[in-house]
Design an enzyme around this catalytic site. Sequence first.
Site, PDB file in Angstrom:
ATOM      1  N   TRP A   1      -9.253   5.439  -0.277  1.00  0.00           N
ATOM      2  CA  TRP A   1      -9.761   6.115  -1.464  1.00  0.00           C
ATOM      3  C   TRP A   1      -8.831   5.744  -2.610  1.00  0.00           C
ATOM      4  O   TRP A   1      -7.735   5.229  -2.405  1.00  0.00           O
ATOM      5  CB  TRP A   1      -9.832   7.635  -1.267  1.00  0.00           C
ATOM      6  CG  TRP A   1      -8.570   8.243  -0.764  1.00  0.00           C
ATOM      7  CD1 TRP A   1      -7.475   8.640  -1.484  1.00  0.00           C
ATOM      8  CD2 TRP A   1      -8.257   8.531   0.619  1.00  0.00           C
ATOM      9  NE1 TRP A   1      -6.502   9.155  -0.658  1.00  0.00           N
ATOM     10  CE2 TRP A   1      -6.963   9.105   0.635  1.00  0.00           C
ATOM     11  CE3 TRP A   1      -8.961   8.370   1.821  1.00  0.00           C
ATOM     12  CZ2 TRP A   1      -6.344   9.499   1.826  1.00  0.00           C
ATOM     13  CZ3 TRP A   1      -8.327   8.771   2.995  1.00  0.00           C
ATOM     14  CH2 TRP A   1      -7.044   9.331   2.986  1.00  0.00           C
TER      15      TRP A   1
ATOM     16  N   CYS B   1       0.820  -1.225   0.000  1.00  0.00           N
ATOM     17  CA  CYS B   1       0.000   0.000   0.000  1.00  0.00           C
ATOM     18  C   CYS B   1       0.848   1.267   0.000  1.00  0.00           C
ATOM     19  O   CYS B   1       1.666   1.485   0.891  1.00  0.00           O
ATOM     20  CB  CYS B   1      -0.924   0.009   1.215  1.00  0.00           C
ATOM     21  SG  CYS B   1      -1.948   1.495   1.300  1.00  0.00           S
TER      22      CYS B   1
ATOM     23  N   ARG C   1      -0.192   4.639   2.966  1.00  0.00           N
ATOM     24  CA  ARG C   1      -0.122   4.370   4.400  1.00  0.00           C
ATOM     25  C   ARG C   1       0.119   5.562   5.308  1.00  0.00           C
ATOM     26  O   ARG C   1       0.037   5.428   6.532  1.00  0.00           O
ATOM     27  CB  ARG C   1       0.948   3.297   4.666  1.00  0.00           C
ATOM     28  CG  ARG C   1       0.543   1.940   4.189  1.00  0.00           C
ATOM     29  CD  ARG C   1       1.616   0.930   4.508  1.00  0.00           C
ATOM     30  NE  ARG C   1       2.580   0.748   3.426  1.00  0.00           N
ATOM     31  CZ  ARG C   1       3.686   0.033   3.537  1.00  0.00           C
ATOM     32  NH1 ARG C   1       4.006  -0.513   4.703  1.00  0.00           N
ATOM     33  NH2 ARG C   1       4.496  -0.125   2.501  1.00  0.00           N
TER      34      ARG C   1
ATOM     35  N   GLU D   1      -5.016   3.477 -10.451  1.00  0.00           N
ATOM     36  CA  GLU D   1      -5.631   2.151 -10.229  1.00  0.00           C
ATOM     37  C   GLU D   1      -6.785   1.946 -11.208  1.00  0.00           C
ATOM     38  O   GLU D   1      -6.980   0.859 -11.736  1.00  0.00           O
ATOM     39  CB  GLU D   1      -6.180   2.033  -8.806  1.00  0.00           C
ATOM     40  CG  GLU D   1      -5.143   2.171  -7.724  1.00  0.00           C
ATOM     41  CD  GLU D   1      -5.778   1.944  -6.361  1.00  0.00           C
ATOM     42  OE1 GLU D   1      -6.172   2.940  -5.718  1.00  0.00           O
ATOM     43  OE2 GLU D   1      -5.918   0.779  -5.956  1.00  0.00           O
TER      44      GLU D   1
HETATM   45  N1  ARG Z   1      -6.541  -1.654  -7.106  1.00  0.00           N
HETATM   46  C1  ARG Z   1      -7.863  -1.955  -6.631  1.00  0.00           C
HETATM   47  C2  ARG Z   1      -8.898  -1.411  -7.609  1.00  0.00           C
HETATM   48  O1  ARG Z   1      -8.542  -0.793  -8.557  1.00  0.00           O
HETATM   49  C3  ARG Z   1      -8.121  -1.365  -5.251  1.00  0.00           C
HETATM   50  C4  ARG Z   1      -7.078  -1.682  -4.194  1.00  0.00           C
HETATM   51  C5  ARG Z   1      -7.155  -0.779  -2.991  1.00  0.00           C
HETATM   52  N2  ARG Z   1      -6.921   0.594  -3.363  1.00  0.00           N
HETATM   53  C6  ARG Z   1      -6.992   1.630  -2.531  1.00  0.00           C
HETATM   54  N3  ARG Z   1      -6.776   2.824  -3.032  1.00  0.00           N
HETATM   55  N4  ARG Z   1      -7.248   1.495  -1.252  1.00  0.00           N
HETATM   56  O2  ARG Z   1     -10.086  -1.539  -7.454  1.00  0.00           O
END
Ligand code: ARG
Length: 378
Positions: free
Chosen positions: A252, A77, A80, A257
């Site tokens: 968030w 992560c 953090r 991602e």
């Molecule tokens: N990578 C994953 C997604 O695109 C989520 C993982 C957790 N990500 C976060 N920002 N807490 O759905």
Amino acid sequence: MSGCPFHLQKSLETIEVPAEPASDYAFLAEVYGTDSDEAGLRRAVIEAARERGEPAPLTERELTAAGRIAWRNHARCIGRLYWRTLVVRDRRNLVEPDAIASELAAHLRAAQNGGNIRSILTVFAPAAGKGRKGPRIWNQQLCGYAGYRASDGSVLGDPRNAALTAKALELGWSAPAQRSAFDLLPWILSGPDGRPHLFPLPEDLVQEVVIEHPDHPGFAELGLRWYAVPAIADMRLRIAGTDFGAAPFNGWYMGTEIAARNLADTDRYNLLPEVARCLGLDTRRARTLWQDRALVELNRAVLHSYERDQVKLVDHHTASEEFMHFLQLERKAGREVSARWDWIVPPLSPATTRVFHTPMREFPVSPDFLAAEPNPAL
Ligand code: ARG
């Protein structure tokens, strides 16, 4: 930036020193301090329960601290820095799917918070003892889009959820009459008997963001959207030797991602060719960098759209700087940080971020979030 800047040499040296193997009980010293016997007394109580094959009898205060530390510890992560803000909801009294479903809805509402997303962890009952089953959330996340597999193998929607989608349909889920690439999935939950139960999502529960580009109006016609809150539901939280198999948590999003992975990966939505076409790029030769250009514009569109709707989402440059700050604070606290470089480094313009130039290593930590036990029914 290139190579390893001089100011990072120090972290390189400290990284060579093997960390003490993490004790399962070290977090108790953070709860009670090292001046009193309390941590030692609590450790004895928890160890005794463990020897009887029972779950660790953690107090609410211990559970909250352990949840936050598990986030602080988690090697994959980048976000953090905010570990102290985690809200921990103690629902260890709940094992039945009905009760869990209504708590999942409450979790998501509290997390969405009208776009000002709050990081939350909800902990449900662990398995009652050896050989017993604890409750499980079968969905990978609390929010997710269906992936409908056709007989030719192609998938409408998110291929990541193809198996869960098939299971939901088998359990009688009535998918929208007009199936789309962005149909929100119901929850599949099981209790101590292990049998799956289907829970349609409460109406209007999930907040979503329609993706537009700040200066290409045609972009909206791609019909892209994503949900506000990433809430991981398929990991187990391990504290003092006890696995909490149903312990969904959310933070968030970081823009990449969604825009550089979920919508772009060839085994996910695979949208770069369509985005490139929409932008009028020459896709005949890789050297035009149409993929890279489409990727940047898709990322701009996601950043723009979440900002437009005032849904909290961090860009990868800011997230990288926040992680560097986290490393600095942890070093000051005398703690080594376990981190996986291949997970921390953002997938877009990696070498422009400082994390790219920072050596990292992963080592066992406790408490931590781990991969769930495999679910043979999926
Ligand atoms: N990578 C994953 C997604 O695109 C989520 C993982 C957790 N990500 C976060 N920002 N807490 O759905």
